[in-house]
Design an enzyme around this catalytic site. Sequence first.
Site, short mmCIF file in Angstrom:
data_model
loop_
_atom_site.label_atom_id
_atom_site.label_comp_id
_atom_site.label_asym_id
_atom_site.label_seq_id
_atom_site.Cartn_x
_atom_site.Cartn_y
_atom_site.Cartn_z
N TYR A 106 -102.74 -57.88 -6.69
CA TYR A 106 -101.62 -58.37 -7.51
C TYR A 106 -102.13 -59.34 -8.58
CZ TYR A 106 -97.67 -61.26 -8.86
OH TYR A 106 -96.75 -61.97 -9.58
N THR A 117 -99.02 -65.03 -13.29
CA THR A 117 -98.86 -65.60 -11.95
C THR A 117 -99.98 -66.55 -11.58
OG1 THR A 117 -98.86 -65.04 -9.61
CG2 THR A 117 -100.03 -63.54 -11.04
#
Length: 344
Positions: A142, A117
């Site tokens: 995250y 990501t």
Amino acid sequence: MAVLVTGGAGYIGSHMAWALLDAGEEVVVLDRLSTGFRWAVPPAARFYLGDVGNMDLLAQVFAENRIDAVMHFAGSIVVPQSVAHPLEYYDNNTSKTRLLAEATIAAGIKHFVFSSTAAVYGDQPDDTPVLESAPLQPKNPYGQSKLMAEIMLRDAASAHDFRFVALRYFNVAGADLQGRTGLSTVGATHLIKIAVEAALAQRSGVDIFGTDYPTPDGTGIRDYIHVSDLVEAHLRALSYLRRGGEALIANCGYGRGYSVLEVLQTVMRVSGESFDVRYGPRRPGDAASVVANATLARRLLDWTPRHDDLELIVQTALAWERHLMERKIGDLRELQQRLATAAF
Ligand code: UDP
């Protein structure tokens, strides 16, 4: 040979499963159906219900199928959730990727494609499109959980006969152009999903998280990429690995960003509907602007995006949302009929 797609009942994983089948590959899906749906898995894929951290199940999947590559999509993806439940994210995204990599290597499988990501970058000192070599300073658990997984894969690739491509996704949106799958997650938090739900009167409006960012209109900027272009990058990564390509970490985005306000205006224009927009405070963990420099993927993976068009992204997201609404009505009718014919 087959490709194992973890998380193949989810949003990106189900698009991947369809694209692999379209390309003539054999597909095995492993998913615990925590957020995905069994119906989202293409009928031609072999399905295993279970967790990617279950080593016995992984050994069974690898023993029962001739798999030469693993594509790992299973994971948790909601930034604010990761701020509230960091250990869950480190378990799901980091520890389980470690277990999956271990099982993959133990089974003698050499190719691994990992969903990473843009959240690994956090805020960058300037707002030019970010390169893979930029400082890695995730702003939330995250991003940290994915970065740690990348580090483990890199070290494993140095030590073992095992090569990986980690694709750092920017903001994935839109749905399959043939309408076969889309973002179906209940309670999804991503901006385009929220906005199309609002346009179709499935929610009361949209809250803008932060209007005081150092961006031209004060709202956050993201690089929205059509999910079909993203899965195409994975197909390219698979051929790259099969050709003997070295371990690689590459951005996947278009290289231009849109603000939250621009996205909302596009959704209103494309849908022909307006909805309430509420201006609120920043959301914890959010960066101001995240835009990709994806030259590396274009060059090394020979990836050429074909759907770099925010309107098309929104059109396909709207079409899928309408499909989900019809599906819900169908389910409700079926339930009513069953209740009407049930003997009490
Ligand atoms: N956003 C927003 N309202 C929402 C959802 C998102 O203003 O209801 C903003 C968010 O702050 C960010 C951008 O939209 O600037 C994209 O957020 P999203 O959750 O879609 O993806 P992320 O970039 O967090 O992965």
